[in-house]
Design a protein around this motif. Structure first.
Motif, short mmCIF file in Angstrom:
data_model
loop_
_atom_site.label_atom_id
_atom_site.label_comp_id
_atom_site.label_asym_id
_atom_site.label_seq_id
_atom_site.Cartn_x
_atom_site.Cartn_y
_atom_site.Cartn_z
N ASN A 264 -6.37 -4.10 2.01
CA ASN A 264 -6.50 -5.61 1.58
C ASN A 264 -4.51 -6.36 2.24
O ASN A 264 -4.22 -5.10 1.98
CB ASN A 264 -7.29 -6.23 0.78
CG ASN A 264 -6.23 -5.93 -0.98
OD1 ASN A 264 -5.15 -6.10 -0.92
ND2 ASN A 264 -7.53 -4.65 -1.73
N TYR A 266 -3.01 -7.87 0.27
CA TYR A 266 -2.74 -8.66 -1.45
C TYR A 266 -1.86 -7.25 -1.42
O TYR A 266 -0.41 -7.11 -1.99
CB TYR A 266 -3.57 -9.09 -1.98
CG TYR A 266 -2.50 -9.27 -3.33
CD1 TYR A 266 -1.69 -10.93 -3.41
CD2 TYR A 266 -2.41 -7.80 -4.35
CE1 TYR A 266 -1.23 -10.66 -4.92
CE2 TYR A 266 -1.69 -8.26 -5.70
CZ TYR A 266 -1.03 -9.58 -5.77
OH TYR A 266 -1.00 -10.02 -6.70
N ASP A 267 -2.52 -5.93 -1.42
CA ASP A 267 -1.99 -4.59 -1.94
C ASP A 267 -0.92 -3.77 -0.72
O ASP A 267 -0.19 -3.10 -0.89
CB ASP A 267 -3.27 -3.47 -1.60
CG ASP A 267 -4.03 -4.34 -3.27
OD1 ASP A 267 -3.86 -4.52 -3.88
OD2 ASP A 267 -5.69 -3.64 -3.18
N TYR A 268 -1.60 -4.29 0.64
CA TYR A 268 -0.14 -4.30 1.12
C TYR A 268 0.77 -4.45 1.35
O TYR A 268 1.78 -4.04 1.85
CB TYR A 268 -1.44 -4.61 2.85
CG TYR A 268 0.12 -4.44 4.23
CD1 TYR A 268 0.24 -3.73 4.63
CD2 TYR A 268 0.84 -5.46 4.47
CE1 TYR A 268 0.86 -2.50 5.70
CE2 TYR A 268 1.77 -5.21 5.34
CZ TYR A 268 1.76 -3.67 6.13
OH TYR A 268 2.56 -3.39 7.38
N LYS A 271 1.93 -3.58 -4.06
CA LYS A 271 1.58 -2.43 -4.51
C LYS A 271 2.17 -1.26 -3.58
O LYS A 271 1.97 -1.57 -2.28
CB LYS A 271 0.05 -2.64 -4.43
CG LYS A 271 -0.55 -3.87 -5.54
CD LYS A 271 -2.24 -3.62 -6.18
CE LYS A 271 -2.53 -4.63 -6.76
NZ LYS A 271 -3.80 -4.31 -7.55
#
Length: 271
Positions: A264, A266-268, A271
């Motif tokens: 996803n 957001y994680d890319y 995080k």
């Protein structure tokens, strides 16, 4: 007759002479609009059947779907290049490049496939726009980028997509669905102030334009967890805003497609 009876009689006369409000007197407009829509569909069908070197039944279906199902994003489209009828041929382009199966080759093959597909899509379907610099495909070490000038996508000072923009984004969405990646949609403006109280400033305009593109991509089937809009206003110009031509180059939307795998966006990013 007393004064009270006289006034009462006048009121009764006024009530009787008042016209009865016809709540449905304007309903003919709806019927007229439906008639015009059906008449337009009839002529589109005739035009589709008159086309040569194509499958009549398929083209008829596409044309009618375009009339009844396509989302009309603008009442003032900007006509650039040849008109687009029905679903484009991007399915053939996608089928010509197989999706990689080996896990070790997925990342490299996917990024090269996305770049190849978008490049061929622009050259074959939008050659006129490509030659005039309205749409360009490029790549860097980390991203494949599809840049589109704002005049192609929106009216002046607007953020609602034109019909041409919708047709283009349908094809782009099909590519992104075939090769899912993390995608960032950037909105950029020139340095002139926005002349609209409902938009406010270039930060709002660039964000709204990027959001409109994201909305269309998601509407066409892209995973919403893999895409997000970003508005940069005039803070990242391609060239200096010294004249009208330079400002036109800076008014753009860029779809950046990551070359790295991600579950996803957001994680890319965080995080």
């Amino acid at each position: 007759m007393s004064d009270v009876e006289s006034r009462s009689s006048k009121r009764r006369k006024l009530v009787k002479s008042s016209p009865v409000h016809a709540s449905g007197k304007d309903r003919w407009i709806l019927s007229y609009a439906d008639f015009i829509t059906l008449l337009f569909a009839f002529f589109v069908a005739l035009y589709s059947l008159s086309l040569k070197n194509s499958d009549d039944e398929k083209r008829l279906k596409e044309s009618l779907q375009g009339v009844f199902e396509a989302v009309q994003k603008s009442v003032k489209p900007i006509n650039i290049g040849e008109p687009i009828v029905g679903e484009p041929k991007d399915a053939e382009l996608i089928e010509s490049i197989p999706i990689p199966q080996e896990a070790a080759d997925v990342e490299e093959d996917q990024s090269s496939a996305v770049y190849a597909l978008l490049s061929r899509l622009v050259e074959q379907q939008f050659s006129g726009l490509h030659q005039t610099g309205q749409i360009q495909v490029s790549e860097s070490a980390d991203w494949v980028s599809l840049e589109m000038k704002s005049a192609l996508l929106f009216g002046t000072g607007e953020y609602e997509l034109t019909n041409e923009a919708v047709a283009l984004l349908i094809m782009v969405a099909n590519v992104l669905k075939a090769y899912p990646s993390a995608v960032i949609v950037e909105g950029h403006t020139d340095n002139l102030p926005v002349n609209s109280p409902r938009i406010g400033n270039n930060w709002n305009l660039s964000s709204l334009r990027a959001s409109s593109v994201v909305d269309e991509l998601v509407y066409r089937g892209m995973n919403p967890a893999m895409v997000a809009p970003m508005g940069f206003a005039s803070e990242h110009p391609k060239v200096r805003n010294t004249n009208d031509f330079a400002r036109q180059q800076n008014r753009r939307v860029v779809i950046r497609i990551s070359k790295r795998r991600a579950d996803n966006l957001y994680d890319y990013l965080f995080k």
